[in-house]
Motif scaffolding. Structure first.
Motif, PDB file in Angstrom:
ATOM      1  N   ARG A   1      -2.838  -9.204   4.172  1.00 40.13           N
ATOM      2  CA  ARG A   1      -2.777  -7.787   3.808  1.00 40.13           C
ATOM      3  C   ARG A   1      -4.161  -7.314   3.406  1.00 40.13           C
TER       4      ARG A   1
ATOM      5  N   THR B   1       0.969  -0.428   8.921  1.00 36.47           N
ATOM      6  CA  THR B   1       0.217   0.311   7.901  1.00 36.47           C
ATOM      7  C   THR B   1       1.216   1.078   7.054  1.00 36.47           C
TER       8      THR B   1
ATOM      9  N   ARG C   1      -2.749  -2.433   4.910  1.00 38.09           N
ATOM     10  CA  ARG C   1      -2.548  -2.926   6.272  1.00 38.09           C
ATOM     11  C   ARG C   1      -1.918  -4.316   6.175  1.00 38.09           C
TER      12      ARG C   1
END
Length: 345
Positions: A307, A271, A320
């Protein structure tokens, strides 16, 4: 976000996914409606262009609209998928083709559903000896089968272009993630490593046969075996492939199954703050990324498989990242065989 060409913004929350292994990329947004005015142009099926800043990150349609009213609350939530949703939802035409090429599938199955922008990134020569499209088979099923016959995969670029291709493992790493114990240079909020043998096997044996055609005899007793030397204990799998066109096709299926299991067996989940890397570029699946993590003992190059952008009004934006072992997804796109694997025909 543009809906039917009209700009909408100031969302209280948004999430925008992109995953090379998912059939369709998903998005969702929510918005409070304190004035009680529902946008007239927001309808299921409406075309949507999702932007981060001035850059398009997804082109698709609205699937679902939730309009809820409660004491002190008036909320609008929208969700949908990119243009792959059309191929997933629509049945392929009923036909039987012999020696169908990838181009045949693109022309006869994909383009009639309104997918006009198509790019084939690799030279595809493979043919599927016979395609039987049964009622209920989706256009996406037929497309992915044709792509896999050529050792390729299919996905949609942010601008709505259907791409049939694979990763470019010759591309240098374009970003670096750092997690050091002293905190110097750290640029990740969190980093989790997951390793698993749940889907991996020490040896995989495929037993194949193929249906006979008008001028071709059936094929029987085909066998292909592949080993994963990284699984250092006895864990065999035997699987029957009832419709293999040739020994070479059986071998390709076995290699793909081994690569898929290896891909599932390792994940780095990171993250990071914001939606851009150190170059100012939006994080995009397909990037090769250097990762240095002292707590995990990691220092190497990994492949960005997926992502997800998240954020909203009054929230910090985060991304993420899902990273996988480099040069593992579609290993045929690079020279040589996947390390840790050997074959016996």
């Amino acid at each position: 976000m543009q809906i039917n060409g009209r700009q909408h913004g100031d969302w209280t929350h948004y999430a925008i996914d992109s995953d090379l292994t998912a059939a369709a990329d998903a998005w969702q947004v929510s918005l409070g409606l304190p004035g009680g005015v529902f946008p007239a142009d927001v309808e299921p099926g409406a075309m949507v262009k999702v932007l981060v800043g001035d850059e398009t990150v997804l082109l698709g349609r609205i699937d679902d609209i939730s309009h809820s009213v409660a004491a002190g609350s008036h909320q609008l939530a929208l969700s949908g998928r990119d243009l792959a949703g059309m191929l997933l939802d629509c049945s392929a035409p009923l036909f039987t083709g012999k020696g169908m090429t990838l181009q045949d599938v693109l022309d006869n199955v994909v383009r009639p559903l309104g997918i006009s922008q198509i790019r084939v990134d690799a030279k595809a020569k493979g043919q599927i000896e016979k395609i039987n499209v049964d009622p209920g088979n989706s256009a996406w099923d037929v497309l992915t089968r044709a792509a896999q016959a050529n050792g390729l995969a299919a996905w949609f670029d942010p601008d709505g272009t259907l791409v049939v291709g694979g990763p470019d493992y010759s591309r240098p790493a374009s970003a670096r993630l750092i997690l050091r114990r002293d905190g110097k240079g750290n640029n990740v909020l969190s980093l989790a490593e997951t390793r698993s043998h749940a889907q991996r096997h020490s040896e995989l044996t495929l037993l194949g046969q193929g249906h006979g055609q008008a001028q071709t005899a059936g094929r029987h007793a085909m066998r292909y075996q592949v080993f994963d030397s990284d699984v250092c204990y006895h864990k065999p799998l035997i699987q029957v492939e009832p419709d293999a066109a040739s020994q070479a096709e059986l071998a390709a299926r076995a290699d793909k199954m081994l690569a898929d299991a290896r891909l599932a067996g390792y994940t780095l989940a990171a993250t990071v703050a914001g939606h851009r890397d150190s170059r100012g570029k939006l994080w995009t699946p397909g990037q090769r990324i250097e990762v240095e993590s002292e707590p995990h003992g990691i220092n190497g190059v990994y492949f960005l498989m997926a992502r997800a952008f998240e954020g909203g009004r009054g929230q910090g934006s985060i991304t993420r990242l899902t990273l996988k072992e480099d040069k593992c997804w579609i290993p045929a796109m690079r020279a040589g065989q996947q390390s840790g694997a050997k074959h016996v025909a």
